[in-house]
Design a protein around this motif. Structure first.
Motif, PDB file in Angstrom:
ATOM      1  N   LEU A 127       8.503   1.884 -10.347  1.00 40.99           N
ATOM      2  CA  LEU A 127       9.876   1.997 -10.822  1.00 40.99           C
ATOM      3  C   LEU A 127       9.915   2.177 -12.337  1.00 40.99           C
ATOM      4  O   LEU A 127      10.718   2.956 -12.862  1.00 40.99           O
ATOM      5  CB  LEU A 127      10.664   0.753 -10.419  1.00 40.99           C
ATOM      6  N   ARG A 128       9.047   1.481 -13.050  1.00 45.71           N
ATOM      7  CA  ARG A 128       9.003   1.629 -14.506  1.00 45.71           C
ATOM      8  C   ARG A 128       8.581   3.048 -14.901  1.00 45.71           C
ATOM      9  O   ARG A 128       9.088   3.597 -15.890  1.00 45.71           O
ATOM     10  CB  ARG A 128       8.062   0.581 -15.108  1.00 45.71           C
ATOM     11  N   LEU A 129       7.686   3.634 -14.140  1.00 46.68           N
ATOM     12  CA  LEU A 129       7.280   5.009 -14.427  1.00 46.68           C
ATOM     13  C   LEU A 129       8.391   5.992 -14.070  1.00 46.68           C
ATOM     14  O   LEU A 129       8.558   7.017 -14.739  1.00 46.68           O
ATOM     15  CB  LEU A 129       5.998   5.349 -13.676  1.00 46.68           C
ATOM     16  N   PHE A 130       9.166   5.691 -13.021  1.00 44.03           N
ATOM     17  CA  PHE A 130      10.346   6.500 -12.697  1.00 44.03           C
ATOM     18  C   PHE A 130      11.328   6.493 -13.872  1.00 44.03           C
ATOM     19  O   PHE A 130      11.838   7.540 -14.286  1.00 44.03           O
ATOM     20  CB  PHE A 130      11.015   5.968 -11.428  1.00 44.03           C
ATOM     21  N   VAL A 131      11.589   5.296 -14.418  1.00 49.70           N
ATOM     22  CA  VAL A 131      12.511   5.195 -15.548  1.00 49.70           C
ATOM     23  C   VAL A 131      11.961   5.941 -16.756  1.00 49.70           C
ATOM     24  O   VAL A 131      12.711   6.582 -17.505  1.00 49.70           O
ATOM     25  CB  VAL A 131      12.801   3.721 -15.880  1.00 49.70           C
ATOM     26  N   ALA A 132      10.629   5.894 -16.950  1.00 57.71           N
ATOM     27  CA  ALA A 132      10.026   6.644 -18.057  1.00 57.71           C
ATOM     28  C   ALA A 132      10.282   8.141 -17.896  1.00 57.71           C
ATOM     29  O   ALA A 132      10.493   8.852 -18.886  1.00 57.71           O
ATOM     30  CB  ALA A 132       8.533   6.365 -18.126  1.00 57.71           C
ATOM     31  N   GLU A 133      10.282   8.636 -16.656  1.00 57.85           N
ATOM     32  CA  GLU A 133      10.605  10.050 -16.420  1.00 57.85           C
ATOM     33  C   GLU A 133      12.049  10.329 -16.823  1.00 57.85           C
ATOM     34  O   GLU A 133      12.344  11.363 -17.438  1.00 57.85           O
ATOM     35  CB  GLU A 133      10.379  10.411 -14.955  1.00 57.85           C
ATOM     36  N   SER A 175       0.831  -1.212   0.000  1.00 53.31           N
ATOM     37  CA  SER A 175       0.000   0.000   0.000  1.00 53.31           C
ATOM     38  C   SER A 175       0.859   1.251   0.000  1.00 53.31           C
ATOM     39  O   SER A 175       0.487   2.271  -0.574  1.00 53.31           O
ATOM     40  CB  SER A 175      -0.931  -0.009   1.219  1.00 53.31           C
ATOM     41  N   GLY A 176       2.051   1.179   0.629  1.00 48.83           N
ATOM     42  CA  GLY A 176       2.946   2.328   0.609  1.00 48.83           C
ATOM     43  C   GLY A 176       3.411   2.645  -0.799  1.00 48.83           C
ATOM     44  O   GLY A 176       3.472   3.812  -1.194  1.00 48.83           O
ATOM     45  N   PHE A 177       3.742   1.634  -1.574  1.00 51.41           N
ATOM     46  CA  PHE A 177       4.179   1.886  -2.941  1.00 51.41           C
ATOM     47  C   PHE A 177       3.012   2.131  -3.874  1.00 51.41           C
ATOM     48  O   PHE A 177       3.208   2.663  -4.970  1.00 51.41           O
ATOM     49  CB  PHE A 177       5.085   0.752  -3.433  1.00 51.41           C
ATOM     50  N   ALA A 178       1.815   1.752  -3.447  1.00 53.35           N
ATOM     51  CA  ALA A 178       0.632   2.142  -4.222  1.00 53.35           C
ATOM     52  C   ALA A 178       0.514   3.660  -4.259  1.00 53.35           C
ATOM     53  O   ALA A 178       0.115   4.237  -5.275  1.00 53.35           O
ATOM     54  CB  ALA A 178      -0.622   1.524  -3.621  1.00 53.35           C
ATOM     55  N   VAL A 179       0.889   4.309  -3.163  1.00 57.96           N
ATOM     56  CA  VAL A 179       0.887   5.775  -3.134  1.00 57.96           C
ATOM     57  C   VAL A 179       1.885   6.319  -4.150  1.00 57.96           C
ATOM     58  O   VAL A 179       1.589   7.266  -4.895  1.00 57.96           O
ATOM     59  CB  VAL A 179       1.217   6.284  -1.713  1.00 57.96           C
ATOM     60  N   TRP A 180       3.071   5.714  -4.218  1.00 58.77           N
ATOM     61  CA  TRP A 180       4.071   6.157  -5.187  1.00 58.77           C
ATOM     62  C   TRP A 180       3.623   5.868  -6.611  1.00 58.77           C
ATOM     63  O   TRP A 180       3.869   6.669  -7.520  1.00 58.77           O
ATOM     64  CB  TRP A 180       5.416   5.491  -4.902  1.00 58.77           C
ATOM     65  N   LEU A 181       2.972   4.748  -6.803  1.00 59.61           N
ATOM     66  CA  LEU A 181       2.472   4.432  -8.134  1.00 59.61           C
ATOM     67  C   LEU A 181       1.478   5.482  -8.599  1.00 59.61           C
ATOM     68  O   LEU A 181       1.541   5.961  -9.738  1.00 59.61           O
ATOM     69  CB  LEU A 181       1.833   3.047  -8.139  1.00 59.61           C
ATOM     70  N   ARG A 182       0.584   5.883  -7.716  1.00 60.38           N
ATOM     71  CA  ARG A 182      -0.385   6.931  -8.080  1.00 60.38           C
ATOM     72  C   ARG A 182       0.330   8.243  -8.363  1.00 60.38           C
ATOM     73  O   ARG A 182      -0.063   8.988  -9.273  1.00 60.38           O
ATOM     74  CB  ARG A 182      -1.407   7.108  -6.957  1.00 60.38           C
ATOM     75  N   ARG A 195       2.798  11.413 -14.920  1.00 59.94           N
ATOM     76  CA  ARG A 195       2.772  11.013 -16.332  1.00 59.94           C
ATOM     77  C   ARG A 195       1.626  11.698 -17.071  1.00 59.94           C
ATOM     78  O   ARG A 195       1.807  12.234 -18.174  1.00 59.94           O
ATOM     79  CB  ARG A 195       2.607   9.495 -16.416  1.00 59.94           C
ATOM     80  N   ASP A 196       0.456  11.704 -16.451  1.00 63.16           N
ATOM     81  CA  ASP A 196      -0.707  12.322 -17.091  1.00 63.16           C
ATOM     82  C   ASP A 196      -0.548  13.833 -17.186  1.00 63.16           C
ATOM     83  O   ASP A 196      -0.956  14.455 -18.182  1.00 63.16           O
ATOM     84  CB  ASP A 196      -1.978  11.978 -16.312  1.00 63.16           C
ATOM     85  N   ARG A 197       0.083  14.412 -16.170  1.00 63.38           N
ATOM     86  CA  ARG A 197       0.309  15.864 -16.188  1.00 63.38           C
ATOM     87  C   ARG A 197       1.250  16.248 -17.322  1.00 63.38           C
ATOM     88  O   ARG A 197       1.024  17.213 -18.043  1.00 63.38           O
ATOM     89  CB  ARG A 197       0.883  16.314 -14.840  1.00 63.38           C
ATOM     90  N   ARG A 198       2.312  15.472 -17.503  1.00 63.61           N
ATOM     91  CA  ARG A 198       3.260  15.750 -18.586  1.00 63.61           C
ATOM     92  C   ARG A 198       2.598  15.597 -19.946  1.00 63.61           C
ATOM     93  O   ARG A 198       2.876  16.356 -20.873  1.00 63.61           O
ATOM     94  CB  ARG A 198       4.480  14.825 -18.486  1.00 63.61           C
ATOM     95  N   ALA A 199       1.739  14.576 -20.053  1.00 68.93           N
ATOM     96  CA  ALA A 199       1.080  14.340 -21.341  1.00 68.93           C
ATOM     97  C   ALA A 199       0.182  15.500 -21.731  1.00 68.93           C
ATOM     98  O   ALA A 199       0.008  15.797 -22.914  1.00 68.93           O
ATOM     99  CB  ALA A 199       0.273  13.052 -21.279  1.00 68.93           C
ATOM    100  N   ALA A 200      -0.393  16.169 -20.723  1.00 70.88           N
ATOM    101  CA  ALA A 200      -1.304  17.283 -21.001  1.00 70.88           C
ATOM    102  C   ALA A 200      -0.572  18.616 -21.155  1.00 70.88           C
ATOM    103  O   ALA A 200      -1.181  19.603 -21.587  1.00 70.88           O
ATOM    104  CB  ALA A 200      -2.335  17.391 -19.876  1.00 70.88           C
ATOM    105  N   ARG A 201       0.712  18.638 -20.821  1.00 70.60           N
ATOM    106  CA  ARG A 201       1.471  19.891 -20.860  1.00 70.60           C
ATOM    107  C   ARG A 201       2.244  19.997 -22.166  1.00 70.60           C
ATOM    108  O   ARG A 201       2.964  19.067 -22.543  1.00 70.60           O
ATOM    109  CB  ARG A 201       2.452  19.944 -19.691  1.00 70.60           C
ATOM    110  N   PRO A 202       2.136  21.101 -22.867  1.00 71.96           N
ATOM    111  CA  PRO A 202       2.897  21.243 -24.124  1.00 71.96           C
ATOM    112  C   PRO A 202       4.401  21.220 -23.865  1.00 71.96           C
ATOM    113  O   PRO A 202       4.876  21.589 -22.784  1.00 71.96           O
ATOM    114  CB  PRO A 202       2.450  22.602 -24.661  1.00 71.96           C
TER     115      PRO A 202
END
Length: 240
Positions: free
Chosen positions: A72-78, A4-11, A17-24
């Motif tokens: 972690l995969r989303l961290f690497v995507a950043e 549950s602790g890493f569920a917070v990080w996942l969110r 990710r969604d914020r970046r996608a919406a930002r030019p």
């Protein structure tokens, strides 16, 4: 740490990710004025941001926490997005990304160590150096596009340290108490070695950005105190 602790990080990473996608993207067409030393420095950092993470993913998968692995995969995507931003910045300044650099190759070899804990400690070395570097790049340049790109990257990097601290705090707690402080002392030695290499290799760029080598080294070493305490469990968790 519980799932549950890493569920917070996942969110958190999903939200970013969604914020970046919406930002030019930045306005690349405005161009960038990159002094030669800064251009070479950015090329080296861009190569480092674009490293291979397959071994890291394998170690995370073996740890058996799917929510941590997804985060972690989303961290690497950043990090991959940082490489893309720096590549576009170089193109806007009339330069090309660098195929590689000896320091990046050396770091890649070090990351072949066994175990997730060891690789995360190495990643933390890179993150601590990157935080100070991108702050210098954001604040020390007169070029608006460079400052914007560095600011975007820095906003992400400021969350990466607490993310790694959260996993390392749980991992280090599994060690015998007598082994914990020597492990973090070794990490500080690795950090010292890395920041001395970066200060030497990027010294001209750092001076041009208003940060001398000595100040850069001192700032990075000073910033390591709270994360080390958070990993040991002797201080408050680093804020996300």
């Amino acid at each position: 740490m519980s799932a549950s602790g890493f569920a917070v990080w996942l969110r958190h990473f999903e939200t970013e990710r969604d914020r970046r996608a919406a930002r030019p993207d930045p306005r690349w067409e405005s161009g960038a004025a990159l002094p030669p030393a800064v251009r070479a420095s950015v090329q080296r950092f861009q190569a480092g941001e674009d490293g291979d993470s397959s071994a890291l993913f394998a170690k995370a998968d073996a740890a058996g926490d799917p929510e941590y692995t997804a985060a972690l995969r989303l961290f690497v995507a950043e990090e991959k997005n940082h490489a893309r931003l720096l590549a576009r910045l170089l193109e806007a300044g009339g330069a090309k990304p660098q195929a590689g650099h000896w320091s990046d190759a050396a770091f890649a070899r070090l990351r072949r160590v066994r175990g997730l804990r060891a690789e995360l400690l190495l990643l933390m070395v890179a993150e601590m150096v990157a935080l100070r570097y991108y702050r210098a790049l954001r604040d020390g340049t007169d070029d608006p596009l460079t400052s914007e790109v560095a600011g975007r990257i820095l906003a992400d990097e400021e969350h990466h340290v607490p993310f790694h601290c959260a996993r390392l705090r749980a991992s280090v707690a599994e060690l015998p108490r007598a082994a914990r402080r020597p492990l973090l002392a070794g990490w500080r030695v690795m950090l010292l070695g890395a920041v001395l290499i970066v200060a030497a290799d990027h010294g001209r760029a750092l001076r041009g950005l208003g940060v001398g080598r000595g100040r850069f080294v001192a700032d990075v070493l000073r910033s390591a105190g709270p994360p080390a305490a958070a990993i040991l469990g002797t201080g408050e968790p680093v804020n996300r």
